[in-house]
Enzyme design. Structure first.
Site, PDB file in Angstrom:
ATOM      1  N   HIS A  80       0.806  -1.217   0.000  1.00  0.00           N
ATOM      2  CA  HIS A  80       0.000   0.000   0.000  1.00  0.00           C
ATOM      3  C   HIS A  80       0.844   1.274   0.000  1.00  0.00           C
ATOM      4  CE1 HIS A  80      -3.237  -2.732   0.537  1.00  0.00           C
ATOM      5  NE2 HIS A  80      -4.111  -1.844   0.955  1.00  0.00           N
ATOM      6  N   ASN A 192      -5.652   2.186   8.042  1.00  0.00           N
ATOM      7  CA  ASN A 192      -7.015   2.704   8.027  1.00  0.00           C
ATOM      8  C   ASN A 192      -7.064   4.006   8.826  1.00  0.00           C
ATOM      9  OD1 ASN A 192      -9.645   0.175   8.061  1.00  0.00           O
ATOM     10  ND2 ASN A 192      -8.761   1.313   6.403  1.00  0.00           N
ATOM     11  N   TYR A 277     -18.452  48.180  -1.823  1.00  0.00           N
ATOM     12  CA  TYR A 277     -18.701  46.996  -0.997  1.00  0.00           C
ATOM     13  C   TYR A 277     -17.448  46.447  -0.334  1.00  0.00           C
ATOM     14  CZ  TYR A 277     -23.400  46.481  -3.075  1.00  0.00           C
ATOM     15  OH  TYR A 277     -24.685  46.661  -3.467  1.00  0.00           O
ATOM     16  N   ARG A 280     -17.291  48.583   2.725  1.00  0.00           N
ATOM     17  CA  ARG A 280     -18.508  48.653   3.521  1.00  0.00           C
ATOM     18  C   ARG A 280     -19.002  47.292   3.987  1.00  0.00           C
ATOM     19  NH1 ARG A 280     -23.908  49.858   0.722  1.00  0.00           N
ATOM     20  NH2 ARG A 280     -22.503  50.648  -0.884  1.00  0.00           N
ATOM     21  N   PHE A 325     -13.670   5.098   8.328  1.00  0.00           N
ATOM     22  CA  PHE A 325     -12.541   5.574   7.521  1.00  0.00           C
ATOM     23  C   PHE A 325     -12.968   6.496   6.391  1.00  0.00           C
ATOM     24  CE2 PHE A 325     -13.849   1.297   6.119  1.00  0.00           C
ATOM     25  CZ  PHE A 325     -14.442   1.652   4.906  1.00  0.00           C
ATOM     26  N   GLU A 410     -14.895  -0.448  -3.109  1.00  0.00           N
ATOM     27  CA  GLU A 410     -14.884   0.884  -2.493  1.00  0.00           C
ATOM     28  C   GLU A 410     -15.410   1.853  -3.549  1.00  0.00           C
ATOM     29  OE1 GLU A 410     -10.780   0.909  -1.442  1.00  0.00           O
ATOM     30  OE2 GLU A 410     -11.051  -0.803  -0.096  1.00  0.00           O
TER      31      GLU A 410
END
Length: 501
Positions: A80, A192, A277, A280, A325, A410
């Site tokens: 991973h 995780n 603006y 203000r 997760f 997933e």
């Protein structure tokens, strides 16, 4: 600093980000040992437990023999660790280590105390895992970046020590820590979780809070530089609307401008009825930004204290598969921070444009004498416009995107990590815009001498002048912007708006 797991405040997290050491209170190990024992009993029963004696994601139906449970966790970390890009900044990594340690220390993840102790040991020794910034979609946790972090715990991967990249084995040696031999579920518990996206979003939040207060200081300076009115900041106006951020922003602007001789000089006889603006409506715009940031802060503080891995082990010994997760709360919070950062910069850019326009400001064109021979702040305003435009593109919500991963197991992800990653670039852009406004406003106030502004605004002018001389004729502008931007990033001007100057 001692923090009980689940109780960290934003102020404590900011301190950790800035280098404070983290310790856990006495007796913190007991819940972890209980959860490890509960998981061991379930494993011994022969039950199929996700990620403990099964494969991961789409491979969850594959049972793993008891002889391979340790190798399963080791393979998980190695496979991973697939991130790319430059390494995450050290303040972010410090927070990731702290958040992961405190989450695991709540005792619902079935990891041994040694895992948490190693995380804290790296943090407090300043030995920080080298984590590539890109590669997480913010669901199933921040898998790739957390894998790179976790490799260092077993003596693999890389770490950064005082700006130098070293091997994971060397990192542990420098920290005086032995490598961790992973037990069942420990690799999965480390990978995780939402700690990376949360840490990135927290750093973005802290930057945004400082930028908001800097924007109020700069806005007050611009009001006096343009000989604007403080009537729009009257508390009666804002009480009738009832928005808390707006009420507070108006109060800050009133305090910053209180005692200005420049304001008194044009209180009567000024033919202008209302300011544009960007002057203000500062309480309405900056107040809305403040409210967005306050909501994001609440969400991120909760997330920083949460348990977000899967499966979880209850105090009763149950093993529950769920989806904590999924970083959707973090994605929304990061998107809201991005909106606020973009608007802080956009409003500041409009004030710069006003100050450089002699029709609107009543000041010399582009804030310099002998215009034509000198261009003054002409291109500095263009730079601010470019930065504001870039932020508008970066502010597009990331939470509305999703790309299915892991063979559609997933199938909806948060994109929280990308949402939080872009905050640093946006904050850098807005800090540049505010630096330009601070320079421009200080220049504008100089044209009103010998009249003075309020004490806080004069202090801000002095801070600008400590870095950049008045603009009497054209010179290199970039060094002045960079010098004042450094003060913005250090929070010096924010402190004035917060009453700490």
């Amino acid at each position: 600093m001692i923090i009980a797991p689940g109780s960290a405040t934003l102020a404590q997290l900011r301190a950790i980000m800035q280098g404070e050491a983290l310790e856990l209170p006495q007796g913190w190990q007991a819940p972890l040992e209980q959860s490890v024992a509960a998981l061991a009993a379930r494993i011994a029963s022969g039950e199929a437990l996700y990620g403990v004696n099964t494969g991961f994601g789409k491979l969850a139906s594959q049972r793993i023999g008891s002889a391979d449970l340790a190798k399963l966790q080791l393979n998980l970390l190695r496979s991973h660790a697939a991130g790319i890009g430059s390494f995450m900044p050290e303040p972010v990594v410090r927070l990731i280590l702290a958040l992961k340690a405190m989450s695991l220390a709540r005792g619902a993840s079935a990891v041994r105390p040694v895992v948490v102790q190693t995380l804290l040991g790296l943090l407090n020794a300043g030995v920080l895992p080298a984590i590539p910034a890109k590669g997480s979609v913010g669901a199933s946790g921040d898998l790739a970046p957390l894998a790179h972090l976790s490799l260092v715990l077993i003596g693999e991967g890389q770490a950064r020590v005082e700006g130098t990249t070293v091997s994971g084995a060397e990192a542990l040696r420098l920290a005086g820590l032995p490598p961790v031999a992973l037990g069942p579920k420990e690799g999965l518990a480390l990978l995780n979780g939402t700690q990376v996206s949360t840490a990135l979003a927290l750093v973005g939040l802290f930057q945004a809070q400082d930028l908001l207060h800097t924007g109020l200081t700069a806005g007050a300076m611009s009001v006096d530089a343009a000989r604007g009115s403080d009537t729009p900041f009257d508390p009666r106006i804002h009480a009738l609307r009832g928005q808390p951020g707006q009420i507070e922003a108006a109060a800050t602007l009133r305090r910053l401008l209180d005692g200005s001789a420049i304001r008194e000089s044009h209180r009567t006889g000024d033919t202008r009825v209302q300011d544009p603006y960007c002057l203000r409506c500062q309480p309405q715009v900056m107040g809305a930004c403040a409210d967005q940031l306050a909501h994001a802060a609440t969400v991120l503080q909760r997330e920083a204290n949460a348990v977000t891995d899967n499966p979880l082990v209850t105090a009763e010994g149950e093993v529950l598969s769920g989806g904590n997760f999924h970083a959707e709360p973090v994605a929304f919070a990061a998107d809201n921070i991005a909106l606020a950062v973009a608007e802080i910069g956009a409003l500041a850019e409009r004030r710069i444009a006003l100050l450089t326009d002699p029709v609107l400001s009543g000041l010399p064109a582009f804030l310099v004498r002998e215009g034509g021979l000198n261009s003054g702040f002409m291109i500095a305003q263009v730079t601010a416009a470019a930065l504001a435009s870039e932020n508008k593109s970066l502010a597009h919500p990331r939470s509305v995107d999703s790309m299915p991963t892991s063979a559609n197991q997933e199938d909806h992800v948060s994109m929280a990590t990308g949402a939080a990653l872009r905050l640093a670039e946006m904050a850098d852009n807005t800090a540049g815009i505010l630096a330009i406004e601070l320079l421009a406003a200080a220049q504008g106030i100089g044209f009103h001498r010998p009249l003075t502004s309020s004490p806080p605004v004069e202090q801000a002018v002095a801070m600008v002048r400590s870095q950049a001389a008045p603009w009497d004729e054209d010179r290199h502008m970039a060094p002045d912007i960079a010098a004042v931007k450094a003060l913005v990033e250090a929070g010096d001007f924010a402190a004035l708006a917060e009453g700490r100057g």
